[in-house]
Design an enzyme around this catalytic site. Structure first.
Site, mmCIF file in Angstrom:
data_model
loop_
_atom_site.group_PDB
_atom_site.id
_atom_site.type_symbol
_atom_site.label_atom_id
_atom_site.label_comp_id
_atom_site.label_asym_id
_atom_site.label_seq_id
_atom_site.Cartn_x
_atom_site.Cartn_y
_atom_site.Cartn_z
ATOM 1 N N GLN A 209 0.748 -1.110 -0.184
ATOM 2 C CA GLN A 209 0.180 0.094 0.106
ATOM 3 C C GLN A 209 0.861 1.261 0.004
ATOM 4 O O GLN A 209 1.708 1.613 0.924
ATOM 5 C CB GLN A 209 -0.980 0.134 1.185
ATOM 6 C CG GLN A 209 -1.890 1.050 0.907
ATOM 7 C CD GLN A 209 -2.827 1.182 2.160
ATOM 8 O OE1 GLN A 209 -2.425 1.811 3.332
ATOM 9 N NE2 GLN A 209 -3.848 0.733 2.015
ATOM 10 N N TYR B 107 -6.054 11.324 3.994
ATOM 11 C CA TYR B 107 -4.669 11.306 3.730
ATOM 12 C C TYR B 107 -4.758 12.174 2.187
ATOM 13 O O TYR B 107 -5.521 12.594 1.844
ATOM 14 C CB TYR B 107 -4.053 10.097 3.571
ATOM 15 C CG TYR B 107 -3.917 9.340 4.895
ATOM 16 C CD1 TYR B 107 -3.480 9.819 6.028
ATOM 17 C CD2 TYR B 107 -4.710 8.023 5.123
ATOM 18 C CE1 TYR B 107 -3.398 9.470 7.234
ATOM 19 C CE2 TYR B 107 -4.350 7.312 6.285
ATOM 20 C CZ TYR B 107 -3.798 8.238 7.427
ATOM 21 O OH TYR B 107 -3.922 7.675 8.655
ATOM 22 N N ARG C 221 -7.428 2.371 -2.630
ATOM 23 C CA ARG C 221 -8.348 2.305 -1.439
ATOM 24 C C ARG C 221 -8.943 3.758 -1.366
ATOM 25 O O ARG C 221 -8.327 4.645 -1.428
ATOM 26 C CB ARG C 221 -7.599 1.979 -0.138
ATOM 27 C CG ARG C 221 -8.451 1.825 0.972
ATOM 28 C CD ARG C 221 -7.555 1.232 2.270
ATOM 29 N NE ARG C 221 -8.439 0.080 2.981
ATOM 30 C CZ ARG C 221 -8.371 0.023 4.210
ATOM 31 N NH1 ARG C 221 -7.821 0.992 5.016
ATOM 32 N NH2 ARG C 221 -9.166 -1.057 4.711
ATOM 33 N N GLY D 121 -9.139 -6.742 9.540
ATOM 34 C CA GLY D 121 -7.939 -6.033 10.244
ATOM 35 C C GLY D 121 -7.579 -6.834 11.500
ATOM 36 O O GLY D 121 -6.773 -7.774 11.717
ATOM 37 N N ARG D 122 -8.290 -6.210 12.487
ATOM 38 C CA ARG D 122 -8.027 -6.713 14.090
ATOM 39 C C ARG D 122 -8.143 -8.331 13.983
ATOM 40 O O ARG D 122 -7.322 -8.738 14.825
ATOM 41 C CB ARG D 122 -8.865 -5.982 14.760
ATOM 42 C CG ARG D 122 -8.522 -4.375 14.982
ATOM 43 C CD ARG D 122 -9.382 -3.657 15.964
ATOM 44 N NE ARG D 122 -8.956 -2.446 16.337
ATOM 45 C CZ ARG D 122 -8.971 -1.599 15.376
ATOM 46 N NH1 ARG D 122 -9.530 -1.577 14.018
ATOM 47 N NH2 ARG D 122 -8.531 -0.262 15.827
#
Length: 369
Positions: A105, A190, A237, A326-327
């Site tokens: 990424q 971002y 993304r 993810g987690r």
């Protein structure tokens, strides 16, 4: 091997560009801040971490800065120096040896940065507007803290071309490091996301104003990256429904759909939707999911507090092709196997997510009965 979930959509194979994925379970990008200092260099511990999770259909690396200017959090890895390229080569070699596939990424944080990371002490952004947000910075005492982002400066046209060049160079470095492709980080407030939104982009030139102008920078970055690695190995993304970090733009949904059409014409491999994952976040409207499918014919990955049941449902409804976790992948390195055999999931220690050592990173165990 026969599984207890023989009809699982998650466990079905999928062709993503040139990659034959054995399942539709993606390891989501998650910042872990374990790179070697100085130099933000990927290391052997990171290679172990990712190789442990190589049963994923696809691994998306943690966000990786394309340049020193693109950095926003302490101890995050880069992909601009030769030492970083060789560090990542350790990682991809380990993942491939374990039978996995992995994309890098590519990340520029824009205004989501701190003075200590910037050569002149000032982050860059489309416009000189504060994100009213914080980033994680390790101080001289070795302790990481959330600190306020300073006011950024507006990018010049020369700055914009320079950053596009940095993305191109980073993509080339990613392929030298052995990745199977790249994912451009265009979400979560971002730099690319900042260009897309009227709340963060007040420009009046060719990169601001209309939807077409606000999406121009993202399109040019995507074209530059794809020219290095191929459109079939390039994903992006996006985060349509994020509102924090002063990103609550009333025009973002039509802008994202406009961008999706442009990326579809370009032939980009996939769009990875970063869905809001806080507890009281709004549900993603069904009409948006259908509109995205109409605008974009490539693969769609979704991520954001999905459990196995929600993941199965969205795949079977045809509104996504892959689901990122993810987690659950942090605490369950063998997550696909746990889904396949209906095994219980382990919980994770949130205090060890950012920074630190092997504890809470590579010491989570695969299931044993």
């Amino acid at each position: 091997m026969t599984t207890t979930n023989a009809h699982s959509a998650l466990l079905a194979p999928f062709q993503l560009g040139p990659m034959q994925l054995p399942n539709r379970i993606v390891m989501a990008p998650m910042t872990r801040s374990r790179s070697t200092q100085p130099g933000d260099v990927p290391n052997a511990m990171m290679a172990t971490y990712y190789a442990q999770r190589a049963r994923a259909g696809l691994i998306v690396s943690e966000a990786t800065q394309i340049s020193p200017q693109g950095k926003g959090y302490s101890f995050t890895p880069g992909i601009y120096s030769e030492e970083q390229v060789q560090g990542w080569k350790q990682v991809t070699d380990a993942v491939h040896a374990a039978g996995g596939r992995m994309v890098l990424q590519l990340w520029h944080v824009g205004r989501m940065s701190h003075a200590s990371f910037q050569e002149d002490g000032v982050p860059v952004a489309p416009s000189a507007l504060s994100p009213d947000a914080q980033v994680w910075v390790v101080g001289d005492d070795g302790v990481g803290r959330m600190v306020d982002c300073p006011m950024p400066r507006a990018m010049t046209l020369q700055d914009i071309q320079s950053v596009i060049g940095d993305f191109r160079h980073a993509a080339a470095n990613a392929m030298r490091a052995g990745f199977d492709g790249v994912e451009i980080h265009g979400g979560n407030g971002y730099l690319l996301d900042q260009f897309l939104r009227t709340t963060s982009n007040h420009r009046t030139d060719a990169y601001g104003g209309s939807m077409a102008h606000r999406s121009r920078f993202v399109e040019e970055v995507a074209a530059a990256v794809a020219s290095e690695v191929g459109v079939e190995r390039t994903g992006i993304r996006l985060a349509p429904f994020i509102t924090q970090r002063n990103m609550n733009c009333p025009e973002i949904i039509p802008t994202i759909l406009h961008l999706a059409k442009q990326l579809d014409e370009m032939g980009l491999s996939y769009i990875h939707l970063s869905e809001a994952d806080w507890d009281d976040a709004p549900q993603i409207p069904e009409d948006f999911r259908h509109a995205l499918r109409r605008a974009y014919s490539g693969a769609v990955i979704v991520a954001g507090k999905y459990d196995e049941q929600r993941a199965e449902r969205i795949l079977k409804e045809g509104l996504a092709d892959l689901v990122a976790f993810g987690r659950p992948f942090v605490a369950n390195p063998d997550l696909p196997n746990r889904f396949a055999k209906s095994l219980p999931l382990a919980g994770f220690d949130g205090s060890t997510l950012f920074g630190g050592d092997a504890r809470g990173y590579i010491d989570y165990q695969s299931y044993s009965s």
